[in-house]
Design a protein around this motif. Structure first.
Motif, PDB file in Angstrom:
ATOM      1  N   PHE A  12     -30.907  29.395 -41.402  1.00 20.73           N
ATOM      2  CA  PHE A  12     -30.036  28.574 -43.082  1.00 20.73           C
ATOM      3  C   PHE A  12     -28.174  29.922 -42.977  1.00 20.73           C
ATOM      4  O   PHE A  12     -28.206  30.765 -43.371  1.00 20.73           O
ATOM      5  CB  PHE A  12     -30.596  29.296 -44.030  1.00 20.73           C
ATOM      6  CG  PHE A  12     -31.575  28.783 -44.569  1.00 20.73           C
ATOM      7  CD1 PHE A  12     -32.139  27.486 -43.579  1.00 20.73           C
ATOM      8  CD2 PHE A  12     -32.892  28.805 -45.639  1.00 20.73           C
ATOM      9  CE1 PHE A  12     -33.501  26.524 -43.865  1.00 20.73           C
ATOM     10  CE2 PHE A  12     -33.413  27.586 -45.580  1.00 20.73           C
ATOM     11  CZ  PHE A  12     -33.866  27.072 -44.826  1.00 20.73           C
ATOM     12  N   HIS A  30     -31.990  24.662 -40.223  1.00 25.30           N
ATOM     13  CA  HIS A  30     -31.041  23.895 -40.182  1.00 25.30           C
ATOM     14  C   HIS A  30     -31.058  23.060 -38.151  1.00 25.30           C
ATOM     15  O   HIS A  30     -31.842  23.997 -37.921  1.00 25.30           O
ATOM     16  CB  HIS A  30     -29.924  25.425 -39.935  1.00 25.30           C
ATOM     17  CG  HIS A  30     -29.017  24.517 -40.037  1.00 25.30           C
ATOM     18  ND1 HIS A  30     -27.425  24.139 -40.570  1.00 25.30           N
ATOM     19  CD2 HIS A  30     -27.469  25.142 -39.150  1.00 25.30           C
ATOM     20  CE1 HIS A  30     -26.459  23.935 -40.122  1.00 25.30           C
ATOM     21  NE2 HIS A  30     -27.007  23.857 -38.939  1.00 25.30           N
ATOM     22  N   ARG A  38     -32.507  21.432 -42.985  1.00 27.56           N
ATOM     23  CA  ARG A  38     -33.629  21.653 -44.459  1.00 27.56           C
ATOM     24  C   ARG A  38     -33.475  20.509 -45.631  1.00 27.56           C
ATOM     25  O   ARG A  38     -32.333  19.988 -45.795  1.00 27.56           O
ATOM     26  CB  ARG A  38     -31.659  23.056 -44.750  1.00 27.56           C
ATOM     27  CG  ARG A  38     -32.299  23.304 -45.986  1.00 27.56           C
ATOM     28  CD  ARG A  38     -31.357  24.657 -46.554  1.00 27.56           C
ATOM     29  NE  ARG A  38     -31.629  25.183 -47.405  1.00 27.56           N
ATOM     30  CZ  ARG A  38     -31.718  26.702 -47.745  1.00 27.56           C
ATOM     31  NH1 ARG A  38     -30.161  26.826 -47.323  1.00 27.56           N
ATOM     32  NH2 ARG A  38     -31.456  27.430 -48.697  1.00 27.56           N
TER      33      ARG A  38
END
Length: 278
Positions: A196, A226, A229
């Protein structure tokens, strides 16, 4: 693609990986066929083995059955810290029996969670101490859940005497805390949170941890990495996390996958686990 849909299965990794922490039951698996379907998807992405982890007694019993259904699945059993308010002797007896199953490779997830208020700190800490002792008695690694409780986790480990192998699942600390854990010989497992962009502290930690003390996991169905997400997570998504972390660390995907798989082999003694019973 909608937010409720699984991410696409990525191109297979160059060498097999291990998802060091997932929850197959929470991913929707209920029986041998549904477990096989999830692990088949993982294997297609190069994630050949998974550790499915319990958070309550029913989940612990189920995890052990799942490990017997498919030889690519291993189990960890414990009572999650948020569920420890009424942890009693009968619960302890169940876990003490389950941990001896040959396909149980860790005591977990246990630890402390001060983010939620489902269980006060005192019963959490008492249960954590009991799980530490269980790990030492069984000779199996301790898999820690640590949320907003870094210093108390380290303190209790020091007071009780840590088991030979300690794994911080879904590591949530910063670089300083990572270095403190590494100095104690603990193993840090990184989930999708390490990909993230707003998780600078965790990413800094993931950049410096020695690979021999590093695992990768999904914590599926949560924390999808990612760039997906917010969508459901499954073990195959370790593939995305490995790609991201290899770039972060400036190493090849193959190098990081080989290294983290070797760590999983050593930590969980996967080569010593007997074949599935059924």
């Amino acid at each position: 693609m909608g937010k409720k849909e699984l991410p696409p299965v990525p191109e297979a990794l160059p060498v097999p990986a291990v998802d060091a922490h997932t929850h197959l039951d929470a991913c929707g698996a209920t029986d041998a066929d549904s477990v096989r379907a999830i692990v088949d998807r993982a294997e297609a992405a190069g994630v050949g083995r998974v550790v499915t982890v319990a958070d309550d007694l029913d989940s612990a019993r189920w995890a052990v059955r799942a490990a017997d259904w498919d030889e690519r699945v291993f189990a960890a059993v414990a009572l999650h810290p948020t569920r420890t308010k009424d942890f009693d002797g009968a619960d302890r007896a169940v876990l003490a029996e389950l941990v001896e199953h040959p396909r149980v490779v860790a005591v977990g997830e246990t630890g402390l969670d001060y983010y939620w208020d489902f269980s006060p700190p005192e019963p959490q800490q008492e249960a954590f101490r009991w799980h530490i002792d269980l790990a030492k008695r069984s000779g199996k690694p301790l898999m820690i859940h640590d949320r907003d409780a870094h210093q108390d986790v380290l303190r209790i480990l020091a007071e009780e005497g840590a088991p030979e192998t300690v794994v911080f699942h879904c590591f949530s600390g910063d670089e300083e805390f990572a270095r403190a854990c590494v100095a104690e010989g603990y193993v840090l497992s990184f989930a999708g949170t390490a990909t993230f962009r707003n998780a600078a502290g965790v990413r800094a930690a993931a950049a410096v941890v020695p690979v021999e003390q590093m695992l990768v996991e999904t914590d599926a169905p949560f924390l999808t990495p990612h760039p997906h997400r917010g969508r459901p997570n499954e073990p195959y998504c370790v593939n995305y996390t490995l790609r991201n972390l290899a770039e972060l660390r400036g190493v090849s995907l193959e190098e990081l996958t080989v290294a983290t798989s070797a760590t999983a082999e050593r930590v969980f003694r996967l080569d010593q686990v007997s074949p599935k019973a059924a």
